[in-house]
Motif scaffolding. Structure first.
Motif, PDB file in Angstrom:
ATOM      1  N   THR A 118       1.033  -1.147  -0.322  1.00  0.00           N
ATOM      2  CA  THR A 118       0.136   0.001  -0.347  1.00  0.00           C
ATOM      3  C   THR A 118       0.991   1.394  -0.290  1.00  0.00           C
ATOM      4  O   THR A 118       2.226   0.966   0.673  1.00  0.00           O
ATOM      5  CB  THR A 118      -0.989   0.096   1.169  1.00  0.00           C
ATOM      6  N   VAL A 119       0.015   2.538  -0.557  1.00  0.00           N
ATOM      7  CA  VAL A 119       0.594   3.238  -0.535  1.00  0.00           C
ATOM      8  C   VAL A 119      -0.109   4.535  -0.086  1.00  0.00           C
ATOM      9  O   VAL A 119       0.382   5.600  -0.343  1.00  0.00           O
ATOM     10  CB  VAL A 119       1.760   3.946  -1.820  1.00  0.00           C
ATOM     11  N   GLY A 120      -1.317   3.939   0.734  1.00  0.00           N
ATOM     12  CA  GLY A 120      -1.389   5.144   1.396  1.00  0.00           C
ATOM     13  C   GLY A 120      -1.646   5.859   2.460  1.00  0.00           C
ATOM     14  O   GLY A 120      -2.050   6.422   3.055  1.00  0.00           O
ATOM     15  N   GLY A 121      -0.045   5.543   3.462  1.00  0.00           N
ATOM     16  CA  GLY A 121       0.275   6.234   4.309  1.00  0.00           C
ATOM     17  C   GLY A 121      -0.011   5.585   5.409  1.00  0.00           C
ATOM     18  O   GLY A 121      -1.059   4.701   5.651  1.00  0.00           O
ATOM     19  N   PRO A 122      -0.414   6.747   6.683  1.00  0.00           N
ATOM     20  CA  PRO A 122      -1.513   5.983   8.122  1.00  0.00           C
ATOM     21  C   PRO A 122      -2.718   6.067   7.692  1.00  0.00           C
ATOM     22  O   PRO A 122      -3.258   4.399   8.380  1.00  0.00           O
ATOM     23  CB  PRO A 122      -1.766   7.214   8.494  1.00  0.00           C
ATOM     24  N   ALA A 123      -3.783   6.673   6.686  1.00  0.00           N
ATOM     25  CA  ALA A 123      -4.376   5.715   6.448  1.00  0.00           C
ATOM     26  C   ALA A 123      -5.029   4.716   5.865  1.00  0.00           C
ATOM     27  O   ALA A 123      -5.692   3.832   6.222  1.00  0.00           O
ATOM     28  CB  ALA A 123      -5.566   6.531   5.315  1.00  0.00           C
ATOM     29  N   ALA A 124      -4.160   3.685   5.428  1.00  0.00           N
ATOM     30  CA  ALA A 124      -4.232   2.300   4.284  1.00  0.00           C
ATOM     31  C   ALA A 124      -3.505   1.523   6.249  1.00  0.00           C
ATOM     32  O   ALA A 124      -2.594   0.224   5.521  1.00  0.00           O
ATOM     33  CB  ALA A 124      -3.294   2.583   3.814  1.00  0.00           C
TER      34      ALA A 124
END
Length: 821
Positions: A118-124
């Motif tokens: 994933t590359v969504g940061g904290p949200a992922a």
């Protein structure tokens, strides 16, 4: 559910330490430079990140060495689970180098280490404490549950690659142990040592079950399963009432019902994983071997008992049996709970009918570890911490640990973090049990009479079990624990007939109720359970008083809820909103604003609470329906003043009708209404605090089994309609047959045209003392009379998607479909 552990401590605890003698030998581990991992941190999307990561790990030096010796990374090209919603997500896994797939499909039975890109940061990040990461937690739970359902494992390691950071996690049936997020671009040694250390783990240390041997196409056991899956002439038809001549059977060709062989054949199709499972014997040295394929039932969720059911092949007996693999909670305060195998052994010894026959059972020497390390965080045994520190990168710069409050709000309550009271985390032990009977699910019944007959057999079994010397109570009456077993009965010489009998199974929560000075039961309080579907069919009194003693009347009330649920879902009736009614009686607790409480929001999980509509129905003795229809412009054709008054008060009652719309002609209504009067009298006596000895006889009718058994026997002796089953009404809309026009009319909206004439039930006129039900006034489209004439199952129907997927998972409905590779 979750326990935080530092990155270094995680490696030293679960991965082998390199040791002092190996620290000076860097050639054992490849050198990983910043330039090699720099493209990973610059990836723009998940696909680019996954492809770059796989190329980095799978590429070898001129000497043939790789970052993870003996393993390769394979990526999936599409959504990992076709049943999930949302866009496709790239996922990968480490496979043995000599068995790495190249077709782009997730071969779940061969995976060793799961990778989530994933590359969504904290949200992922499922372990981040921000509010928006709740969706990532739910997705991670489904992902892990899907992986654990396809393998025989004691634990599962996962690697989260979130842009330029990685996070390790270890999952078992108690919960998950996770680390902080490490920046592997700034400190490549972290990624290098993780992969190298994992490659040195044995299969058992990687989480594979040592008592489960995977089978290949060349194995004799694999070919034996194919041979037993082929239909044979000696197979018997399972239809009730069919007369047949019993063919001769031998050890090589045993006599088997056709549905059993079909279930076994379905479990080994599609090249799913096959295993040779061992069940320990008394001596503990060897085990009883069974061959299994894909489970026929899988309990939802990654944490908990994780019950799986298999149609297994007994190698010693050469027969089909049913094997249940589960994880039992280790509860110090639940002293009155016994192993299911011991309970069945007592019941078989007492010759109790309609219960499974024990073949083998045993507790495996396998325990979950998450609860132990949770205790270490809260002042219990400490874990060691000795491993190479990553406080400095290869260039001597301090390595940043990219973690946004690594264990914060959402998971601190689960792991006992700061600012919260440490929650109790339960440990589990692995358990297997095998029984002779391979049964059909309860929803396979074909008529209402079969439904009542099967439930009556289970009530008889419950009665006989309670009358034994051990006074055993089942304590887990539900739709999934009442099964159908076709049985042969001799008609005359050489000719037999098939009859469907009920079997009360799943005695893993059974408890003994010994006498103490007479009739008083043991004062030990039972620990409430939130596993399985117990809370869906539990008595209202048991849900409102979760720590109360187990009682016979609560158990018998659960049988009524099973009849009510299956009648709502499969029989012809006048309820117009089946999904809402089922959810209101058997589903989750709905908040005031209409939302369903998130099971991930709190830990420990809150105890299940009784649905308001169920509680009200039990108190008033009326099986209310949700969203009762109201007609504008006067009474419907053929209606009565009583029916109109009930619609106005919102006291619309569930009842089964025949094809002509008459409810007083269906015997099941008499059973439900009479038993509900007994239940209502009991609840009203409890509210009035009337002592049991001073209550009226009908208020004590549910304290023993005999009144309900006599009521069911009287109903079974009456004339029943043979076409009262109309199909599954929870996931489909039925077709209505009009009075003037006999053509088929598809139900596409709430407005329905030209339906049959409604007939008032004379039994309702004799009912007195019904409490008025408060109903919120809301605008509803004008509708005609409720549908009372539904077509049979084999006629045209209009399907619609389920509106309560989470409720269906709670009732184990999603686990009934076979799991495929």
């Amino acid at each position: 559910m979750a326990v935080y552990m530092s990155f270094n401590t995680f490696l030293s605890t679960f991965f082998p330490s390199p040791g002092k003698e190996n620290l000076g030998e860097p050639e054992r581990r490849l050198h990983l430079s910043h330039n090699a991992v720099q493209p990973l941190g610059e990836a723009k999307d998940e696909h680019e990140l996954a492809v770059t990561f796989a190329q980095l790990v799978n590429s070898s030096t001129k000497y043939g060495a790789t970052l993870c010796p003996g393993f390769n990374v394979a990526l999936g090209k599409s959504r990992w689970d076709p049943n999930t919603d949302g866009p496709p997500k790239v996922a990968g896994a480490f496979y043995p180098a000599d068995d790495t797939p190249n077709d782009g499909l997730p071969h779940w039975g061969k995976q060793r280490l799961l990778i989530d890109f994933t590359v969504g940061g904290p949200a992922a990040d499922p372990f981040d404490d921000e509010d928006w990461s709740a969706a990532a937690r739910k997705r991670a739970d489904r992902y892990i549950a899907h992986a654990l359902a396809h393998q025989q494992r004691t634990a599962l390691y996962t690697l989260l690659v979130n842009g330029s950071s990685i996070r390790l996690a270890r999952w078992d049936r108690s919960g998950v142990i996770y680390t902080e997020a490490m920046d592997y671009v700034e400190s490549p040694a972290a990624l290098r040592d993780v992969l190298w250390a994992f490659s040195r783990l044995s299969c058992e240390a990687q989480g594979l079950d040592p008592t489960a041997t995977p089978l290949s196409c060349e194995d004799e056991d694999y070919q034996l399963m194919d041979e037993f899956a082929k239909p044979r002439e000696t197979d018997l038809a399972e239809g009730e009432g069919e007369e047949t001549q019993i063919p001769k059977a031998s050890k090589k060709a045993p006599r088997v019902f056709a549905y059993v062989r079909r279930m076994f054949a379905e479990s080994i199709q599609d090249e799913g994983p096959r295993y040779r499972l061992l069940v320990p014997k008394k001596n503990g040295r060897d085990g009883h071997a069974f061959l299994v394929g894909t489970p026929t039932f899988v309990a939802p969720g990654a944490v908990g008992r994780a019950t799986r059911g298999y149609v297994a092949l007994d190698l010693e007996g050469g027969r089909f049996v049913f094997l249940k693999d589960t994880w039992l909670p280790q509860c110090e305060d639940n002293l009155d709970q016994m192993l299911e195998g011991k309970a069945l052994k007592k019941l078989n010894k007492a010759e109790v009918k309609n219960v499974p026959t024990l073949v083998a059972h045993g507790v495996l020497d396998q325990l979950t570890q998450t609860a132990y390390y949770w205790g270490a965080r809260n002042g219990r045994p400490k874990f060691q911490r000795a491993y190479a520190s990553y406080t400095e990168g290869l260039t001597g710069r301090p390595a940043s640990v990219t973690t946004s409050r690594s264990y914060g709000t959402s998971y601190s309550a689960r792991s006992g973090g700061s600012g919260s009271r440490p929650a109790s985390l339960r440990g589990f032990r692995h358990y297997r049990i095998v029984v002779e009977e391979v049964c059909m699910p309860l929803h396979s019944f074909r008529t209402g009479k079969q439904l009542l007959s099967v439930v009556k057999d289970c009530v008889d079994a419950h009665c006989e079990a309670y009358k034994t010397r051990s006074r055993i109570l089942h304590c887990d009456i539900g739709d999934g624990n009442i099964l159908i077993l076709p049985t042969l009965f001799k008609v005359r010489s050489g000719l037999y007939t098939v009859k469907w009998k009920g079997v009360l199974t799943d005695w893993e929560l059974a408890k003994c109720m010994p006498y103490i000075g007479g009739e008083l039961p043991s004062p030990r309080r039972r620990r409430p359970t939130v596993t399985g579907s117990w809370h869906s069919f539990a008595a209202a009194h048991a849900l409102d008083n979760p720590y109360a003693l187990a009682q016979v009347d609560n158990e018998l009330e659960s049988f009524l809820h099973v009849l009510h649920y299956n009648g709502l879902r499969y029989l012809r009736h006048e309820c117009t909103d089946v999904p809402q009614t089922i959810a209101a009686h058997f589903g989750e607790h709905i908040l005031e604003d209409g939302r369903v409480q998130d099971e991930h929001a709190l830990f420990p999980y809150p105890l299940p609470r009784c649905q308001p509509l169920k509680r009200e129905s039990m108190r008033e003795g009326v099986l209310h329906v949700a969203n009762p229809p109201r007609w504008d412009g006067g009474l419907p054709s053929g209606g009565s003043e009583l029916r109109a008054a009930q619609e106005k008060q919102g006291a619309y009652e569930f009842y089964v009708v025949d094809k002509d719309g008459f409810s007083n002609m269906h015997p099941l209504n008499k059973v439900l209404r009479t038993a509900m009067r007994w239940v209502s009298a009991r609840y009203q006596a409890d509210e009035a605090r009337i002592l049991p000895l001073l209550r009226a006889p009908y208020a004590r009718a549910m304290e023993t089994h005999e009144p309900l058994r006599v009521l069911m026997d009287e109903a079974l002796a009456k004339q029943w309609p043979d076409d009262d089953r109309v199909g599954d009404q929870l996931e489909q809309e039925c077709v209505i047959l009009g009075e003037e026009d006999k053509s088929l009319v598809e139900v596409q909206s709430e407005t329905q045209e030209s339906v049959g004439e409604a007939v008032a039930d004379p039994w309702l006129i004799q009912e007195e003392g019904r409490t008025e039900r408060r109903v919120q006034e809301r605008e509803k489209p004008v509708s005609e009379e409720p549908p009372c004439k539904r077509l049979k199952r084999d006629e045209p129907i209009v399907y619609r998607p389920s509106v309560f997927p989470s409720f269906m998972r709670g009732l184990r409905l999603s686990g009934r479909r076979s799991v495929r590779a």
